[in-house]
Scaffold this active site. Structure first.
Site, PDB file in Angstrom:
ATOM      1  N   GLN A 101      17.830  15.589  12.336  1.00  0.00           N
ATOM      2  CA  GLN A 101      18.372  15.122  11.226  1.00  0.00           C
ATOM      3  C   GLN A 101      18.543  13.718  11.467  1.00  0.00           C
ATOM      4  OE1 GLN A 101      21.520  17.871   8.673  1.00  0.00           O
ATOM      5  NE2 GLN A 101      21.607  18.233  10.872  1.00  0.00           N
ATOM      6  N   VAL A 103      18.327   9.741  12.730  1.00  0.00           N
ATOM      7  CA  VAL A 103      17.027   8.727  12.596  1.00  0.00           C
ATOM      8  C   VAL A 103      17.057   7.638  13.648  1.00  0.00           C
ATOM      9  CG1 VAL A 103      17.281   9.219  10.001  1.00  0.00           C
ATOM     10  CG2 VAL A 103      18.951   7.311  11.396  1.00  0.00           C
ATOM     11  N   HIS A 119      14.778  13.589   8.506  1.00  0.00           N
ATOM     12  CA  HIS A 119      15.561  12.188   7.622  1.00  0.00           C
ATOM     13  C   HIS A 119      14.734  10.756   7.927  1.00  0.00           C
ATOM     14  CE1 HIS A 119      19.070  15.089   6.959  1.00  0.00           C
ATOM     15  NE2 HIS A 119      18.247  15.471   6.425  1.00  0.00           N
ATOM     16  N   CYS A 130       4.712  -2.328  -2.379  1.00  0.00           N
ATOM     17  CA  CYS A 130       3.516  -2.219  -1.796  1.00  0.00           C
ATOM     18  C   CYS A 130       3.505  -1.415  -0.718  1.00  0.00           C
ATOM     19  CB  CYS A 130       2.824  -3.594  -1.562  1.00  0.00           C
ATOM     20  SG  CYS A 130       3.594  -4.475  -0.186  1.00  0.00           S
ATOM     21  N   CYS A 149       9.510  -8.490   0.829  1.00  0.00           N
ATOM     22  CA  CYS A 149       8.110  -8.348   1.288  1.00  0.00           C
ATOM     23  C   CYS A 149       7.374  -9.707   1.475  1.00  0.00           C
ATOM     24  CB  CYS A 149       7.523  -7.379   0.606  1.00  0.00           C
ATOM     25  SG  CYS A 149       5.846  -6.987   1.045  1.00  0.00           S
ATOM     26  N   THR A 190      25.829  19.284  14.632  1.00  0.00           N
ATOM     27  CA  THR A 190      25.444  19.121  13.097  1.00  0.00           C
ATOM     28  C   THR A 190      26.787  19.728  12.247  1.00  0.00           C
ATOM     29  OG1 THR A 190      24.057  19.193  11.306  1.00  0.00           O
ATOM     30  CG2 THR A 190      24.127  20.952  12.768  1.00  0.00           C
ATOM     31  N   SER A 191      27.382  19.331  11.257  1.00  0.00           N
ATOM     32  CA  SER A 191      28.147  19.805  10.464  1.00  0.00           C
ATOM     33  C   SER A 191      27.439  20.962   9.433  1.00  0.00           C
ATOM     34  CB  SER A 191      28.818  18.911   9.592  1.00  0.00           C
ATOM     35  OG  SER A 191      28.182  18.080   8.924  1.00  0.00           O
TER      36      SER A 191
END
Ligand code: BV8
Ligand code: ZN
Length: 254
Positions: A101, A103, A119, A130, A149, A190-191
């Site tokens: 989970q 990142v 995730h 775009c 961008c 992890t919870s």
């Protein structure tokens, strides 16, 4: 007094398929704040304020700033002994998947090959108009201006899954397949309160896996799992994987 049972060592030493679900606690010993611990990220901010599209569109500069702050913390971070132990376990067992989970890319940095990112990954960012990939830390003329961008002027967002957004279909489907196929399923750090990731340990249980929760605290998995290894990942996992390697060695010698 051992941190884990002989049954868990045996189950891992004999497993053909092992799946691991990791959460923010797996990166805690790398110095990255978790979400729901006392000094967690959500203490200063709430998910409602930051990790959803409405918050982003409402205040892109704040949300971009929060992710840039997290990216900087992640750039400083190194994989910890727990990440490295999981990379070693992958090399020991026939079939292995690390479903994360997180990142922060730390499983990949530790050498784990099969990482399923539920995730997303904070090191990637893109334009919401775009889709062009972009860096969130691009210079902005004025601090109150969001990063936009170069091609079309659209807002730049991190390539992570926010609340209310679908998880990447291939990632969640692969993760569910691995949970169904696992002989042993480890939930690490992890919870287990965020869905659909939090369903994975239950899917594994329902399909006959030996499920263990590695967490110094109790989590939503602890009560359902066969075993709760109540210790930090960086302490428990290296010892667990060493015991598995020795058990495999002994079995092949006999
Ligand atoms: C979706 C963004 C639907 C990236 C995150 C009821 C039922 C089912 C679903 C819901 C529901 N109510 C609301 C929902 C939806 C929601 C959800 O589950 N909400 C929860 C809060 C109830 N889920 C979603 O919105 C998901 N999408 O459902 O879409 C849909 C369907 C159709 C069409 C459109 C949409 C999206 C979920 C993803 C959200 N994104 N983050 C980022 O910014 O990072 S969630 C966020 O929480 C992180 O990604 C994190 O990974 C995740 C889970 O947290 P943990 O990793 O577990 O971390 P936590 O701090 O909670 O716990 C750390 C643990 O580690 C603790 O237990 C601690 O004790 C332990 N620990 C500490 N130190 C150590 C340690 N363990 C080991 N060693 C240590 N040293
Ligand atoms: Zn664009």
């Amino acid at each position: 007094m051992s941190l884990f049972s002989d049954a868990l060592v045996d189950a891992l030493a004999q497993a053909s398929t092992v799946a691991v679900l990791t959460g923010a606690g797996a990166s805690a010993e790398s110095g990255i704040a978790t979400f729901r611990d006392p000094d967690g990220l959500w203490e200063q901010f709430s998910p409602q304020e930051l990790a959803n599209v409405e918050a982003f569109l409402d205040n892109p500069t704040l949300v971009q700033g929060w992710y840039r702050y997290r990216q900087e913390a992640i750039e400083e971070a190194e994989p910890n002994a727990g990440h490295r132990a999981l990379a070693r376990l992958e090399a020991l067992v026939p079939e292995f998947a690390c479903i994360t989970q997180n990142v922060d890319n730390l499983h990949q940095d530790a050498g784990t090959e099969r990482v399923i990112e539920l995730h997303g990954n904070i090191i990637r960012s893109y334009c919401i108009e775009c889709g062009a990939s972009h860096q969130l830390d691009a210079e902005v003329a004025d601090a109150d201006e969001p990063v936009r961008c170069d091609e079309c002027g659209g807002l730049i967002r991190p390539d992570v899954v926010w609340f209310g957004e679908r998880l990447p279909r291939d990632a969640i489907e692969a993760a569910q397949d691995w949970a169904r196929a696992a002989d042993v399923f480890l939930a690490v750090g992890t919870s287990a309160v965020v869905f659909p990731a939090a369903d994975l340990p239950v899917i594994a249980l329902d399909h006959g896996a030996y499920v263990a929760d590695v967490n110094p605290d109790t989590s939503a998995v602890s009560g359902k799992a066969h075993e709760h290894v109540q210790a930090p990942a960086g302490e428990a996992l290296p010892r667990l994987v060493e015991a598995v390697a020795e058990r495999m060695q002994a079995r092949s010698a006999s």
